[in-house]
Design a protein around this motif. Structure first.
Motif, short mmCIF file in Angstrom:
data_model
loop_
_atom_site.label_atom_id
_atom_site.label_comp_id
_atom_site.label_asym_id
_atom_site.label_seq_id
_atom_site.Cartn_x
_atom_site.Cartn_y
_atom_site.Cartn_z
N THR A 141 0.83 -1.21 0.00
CA THR A 141 0.00 0.00 0.00
C THR A 141 0.86 1.26 0.00
OG1 THR A 141 -1.75 -1.17 1.19
CG2 THR A 141 -1.82 1.22 1.26
N VAL A 142 2.00 1.20 0.69
CA VAL A 142 2.88 2.36 0.80
C VAL A 142 3.77 2.52 -0.44
CG1 VAL A 142 4.76 3.39 2.14
CG2 VAL A 142 2.84 2.30 3.30
N TYR A 143 4.31 1.41 -0.93
CA TYR A 143 5.31 1.48 -2.01
C TYR A 143 4.81 0.94 -3.35
CZ TYR A 143 8.63 2.20 1.83
OH TYR A 143 9.28 2.68 2.92
N GLY A 144 3.65 0.31 -3.38
CA GLY A 144 3.23 -0.40 -4.58
C GLY A 144 3.01 0.48 -5.78
N ASP A 145 2.44 1.65 -5.59
CA ASP A 145 2.15 2.52 -6.73
C ASP A 145 3.42 2.89 -7.48
OD1 ASP A 145 -0.46 2.38 -6.05
OD2 ASP A 145 -0.78 4.53 -5.77
N ASP A 146 4.42 3.35 -6.75
CA ASP A 146 5.66 3.77 -7.40
C ASP A 146 6.38 2.58 -8.03
OD1 ASP A 146 7.52 6.15 -7.76
OD2 ASP A 146 8.89 4.70 -6.82
N LEU A 147 6.34 1.43 -7.36
CA LEU A 147 7.00 0.25 -7.89
C LEU A 147 6.33 -0.23 -9.17
CD1 LEU A 147 9.26 -1.83 -7.31
CD2 LEU A 147 7.56 -3.20 -6.09
N ALA A 153 -4.87 7.35 -4.86
CA ALA A 153 -3.84 6.82 -3.97
C ALA A 153 -4.45 6.19 -2.72
CB ALA A 153 -2.86 7.93 -3.58
N PHE A 154 -5.69 6.54 -2.39
CA PHE A 154 -6.33 6.02 -1.18
C PHE A 154 -7.13 4.75 -1.46
CE2 PHE A 154 -5.14 10.12 0.27
CZ PHE A 154 -5.13 10.09 1.64
N LEU A 155 -7.38 4.43 -2.72
CA LEU A 155 -8.19 3.26 -3.03
C LEU A 155 -7.54 1.95 -2.58
CD1 LEU A 155 -9.61 4.25 -6.54
CD2 LEU A 155 -10.69 4.45 -4.29
N PRO A 156 -6.22 1.75 -2.78
CA PRO A 156 -5.62 0.51 -2.25
C PRO A 156 -5.77 0.37 -0.75
CG PRO A 156 -4.17 1.51 -3.86
CD PRO A 156 -5.25 2.50 -3.59
N ALA A 157 -5.65 1.46 -0.01
CA ALA A 157 -5.81 1.40 1.44
C ALA A 157 -7.25 1.05 1.82
CB ALA A 157 -5.42 2.74 2.07
N VAL A 180 -1.44 -12.57 -5.20
CA VAL A 180 -1.83 -11.81 -6.40
C VAL A 180 -0.84 -10.68 -6.65
CG1 VAL A 180 -3.62 -10.34 -7.39
CG2 VAL A 180 -4.27 -12.41 -6.14
N GLU A 181 -0.45 -9.97 -5.60
CA GLU A 181 0.49 -8.86 -5.77
C GLU A 181 1.87 -9.36 -6.18
OE1 GLU A 181 -1.66 -5.89 -2.53
OE2 GLU A 181 0.22 -6.87 -2.02
N VAL A 182 2.33 -10.46 -5.59
CA VAL A 182 3.62 -11.03 -5.97
C VAL A 182 3.59 -11.50 -7.42
CG1 VAL A 182 5.21 -12.94 -5.54
CG2 VAL A 182 4.26 -11.66 -3.62
N THR A 183 2.49 -12.13 -7.82
CA THR A 183 2.37 -12.61 -9.20
C THR A 183 2.40 -11.44 -10.19
OG1 THR A 183 1.08 -14.52 -8.46
CG2 THR A 183 0.95 -13.93 -10.80
N THR A 235 -1.99 2.87 -11.31
CA THR A 235 -1.03 1.97 -10.66
C THR A 235 -1.60 1.25 -9.44
OG1 THR A 235 -0.19 3.88 -9.42
CG2 THR A 235 0.96 3.28 -11.46
N GLY A 236 -2.67 1.74 -8.87
CA GLY A 236 -3.25 1.08 -7.70
C GLY A 236 -4.14 -0.09 -8.01
N VAL A 237 -4.29 -0.43 -9.30
CA VAL A 237 -5.24 -1.47 -9.66
C VAL A 237 -4.82 -2.84 -9.12
CG1 VAL A 237 -4.10 -1.95 -11.88
CG2 VAL A 237 -6.55 -2.45 -11.59
N VAL A 238 -3.51 -3.09 -9.02
CA VAL A 238 -3.06 -4.40 -8.54
C VAL A 238 -3.51 -4.62 -7.09
CG1 VAL A 238 -1.04 -5.81 -8.02
CG2 VAL A 238 -1.10 -4.45 -10.11
N ALA A 239 -3.25 -3.64 -6.23
CA ALA A 239 -3.64 -3.77 -4.83
C ALA A 239 -5.15 -3.81 -4.67
CB ALA A 239 -3.05 -2.61 -4.02
N VAL A 240 -5.86 -2.96 -5.43
CA VAL A 240 -7.32 -2.94 -5.32
C VAL A 240 -7.91 -4.28 -5.75
CG1 VAL A 240 -9.42 -1.88 -6.22
CG2 VAL A 240 -7.49 -0.44 -5.58
N LEU A 241 -7.43 -4.81 -6.86
CA LEU A 241 -7.95 -6.08 -7.35
C LEU A 241 -7.63 -7.21 -6.38
CD1 LEU A 241 -9.30 -7.65 -9.68
CD2 LEU A 241 -7.03 -7.94 -10.68
N ALA A 242 -6.39 -7.24 -5.87
CA ALA A 242 -5.99 -8.32 -4.96
C ALA A 242 -6.80 -8.27 -3.66
CB ALA A 242 -4.49 -8.21 -4.65
#
Length: 384
Positions: A177-183, A281-285, A317-320, A349-356
């Motif tokens: 959630t903290v670093y995923g968007d930039d990564l 940026a708040f959607l993954p959280a 899901v995030e690792v994959t 960029t937050g779609v991975v965390a939101v989907l997972a």
């Protein structure tokens, strides 16, 4: 349910024999006697008919068996089984154990500490800067992790391995959630060339929502304990428990939205894009908070293993997705990263965390509502 410790049902059987229609035969053809021999240990150690009903339910006793024993529901059958087993009336009930539906007070100080730490960490993340802000972020992450892995508003006692799994998966999800968007943005561009930039404001919202989450989980434990006492049958209890679980999840969702909106309103004016630009940026959280609450309920009611598996699925899901993005940089393997890159291009960029978190959280919430609607989930020997 209705008559703890046997109540009037047990007295009825002891005083003048059974009064249910067709249960007067105690011979070898008596189906209740056959069932009693099969489950004598369960009936002998039970504190009240509810524990017998929950145990029979967990062992797969169906309504067909109940009808064969000439009873209208499983609880009335449990009353007769409880009354048929000799026991001393002066023997006090055993102390509350891992499955006692009554909430323990021992977890309250830790819950309050986690909630207070989350509030202070959120405040520090909003007003602090530099190393102090990083320290507040770490405190907020630890508050959320400890609340999930060790605080039991109801009666859960996770094993060490399960606690470790819960802690590690929670920390991973918080870190993403903290670093995923930039990564996620840096990998397709050939990076990362430097450590990813943290996005700490959403973490402040999660930390602020820790206290309401613990309060909602504890309120659910209290209300479901009352439902055990008031319900006259397992079907009635199941309906009430499902409703309570969904109401608790809904209340937590509102509190989470309020916490994230508060932090968004305090931090967005400092950015050039304003509130509208800061919302993604708040959607993954938000998705992570909705995933962590059913995991908290499951942990608090002896289902820590299931909670850990749900969080591990979101991590997978995030690792994959990360592995696919890196794999797409190999010669001739651009197709591996195409699905993730297309989703990022379309939704951010937050779609991975939101989907997972959203998909796993929805599945985990449905499982929570169903699993905690069984009386066996709240009995003294609920399966893990």
């Amino acid at each position: 349910m209705g008559a703890p410790g046997g109540g009037h049902g047990a007295a009825r059987y002891r005083a003048g024999g059974p009064t249910h229609r067709g249960t007067g035969r105690y011979g070898t053809a008596d189906p209740v006697a056959v069932l009693l021999r099969r489950h004598r240990e369960l009936c002998a150690r039970a504190v009240d008919p509810l524990e017998i009903a929950a145990g029979l339910e967990a062992r797969g006793v169906t309504q067909r068996t109940v009808a064969h024993c000439r009873h209208r529901d499983l609880f009335s059958l449990a009353e007769e089984l409880y009354a048929r087993v000799p026991r001393s009336e002066e023997t006090p009930p055993p102390p509350a154990g891992p499955g006692d539906p009554r909430p323990r007070r021992g977890g309250t100080p830790l819950a309050l500490l986690c909630g207070a730490t989350g509030v202070l960490a959120a405040a520090g993340l909003v007003v602090a800067d530099g190393p102090l802000q990083d320290g507040c972020a770490l405190a907020g992450a630890l508050a959320v992790t400890v609340a999930l892995a060790t605080t039991a508003p109801g009666h859960g006692h996770p094993r060490i391995r399960e606690r470790a799994t819960l802690a590690l998966t929670t920390l991973w999800l918080l870190a993403w959630t903290v670093y995923g968007d930039d990564l996620t943005a840096a990998i397709p561009a050939g990076g990362p060339d430097a450590p990813p930039a943290p996005v700490l404001a959403p973490l402040a919202g999660l930390a602020l929502a820790t206290a309401p989450a613990l309060w909602a989980a504890r309120l659910f434990a209290v209300r479901v304990g009352r439902a055990l006492d008031d319900s006259r049958g397992l079907a009635e209890f199941a309906t009430r428990a499902r409703r309570l679980a969904l109401l608790a999840a809904g209340g937590h969702a509102l509190a989470l939205a309020a916490a994230l909106a508060t932090v968004l309103a305090l931090t967005a004016p400092a950015t050039s894009d304003g509130i509208a630009g800061a919302v993604p940026a708040f959607l993954p959280a938000a998705a992570l908070g909705l995933l962590l609450f059913p995991a908290l309920l499951l942990t608090a009611h002896g289902r820590a293993r299931t909670a850990a598996r749900g969080l591990a699925a979101a991590c997978a899901v995030e690792v994959t997705a990360t592995a696919l993005l890196f794999g797409g940089r190999l010669p001739g393997c651009a197709a591996l990263a195409a699905p993730v890159e297309s989703a990022v291009t379309a939704f951010g960029t937050g779609v991975v965390a939101v989907l997972a978190c959203a998909t796993t959280g929805t599945a985990l919430l449905i499982h929570t509502a169903l699993a905690l609607s069984r009386a066996s989930a709240h009995s003294g020997r609920a399966p893990r």
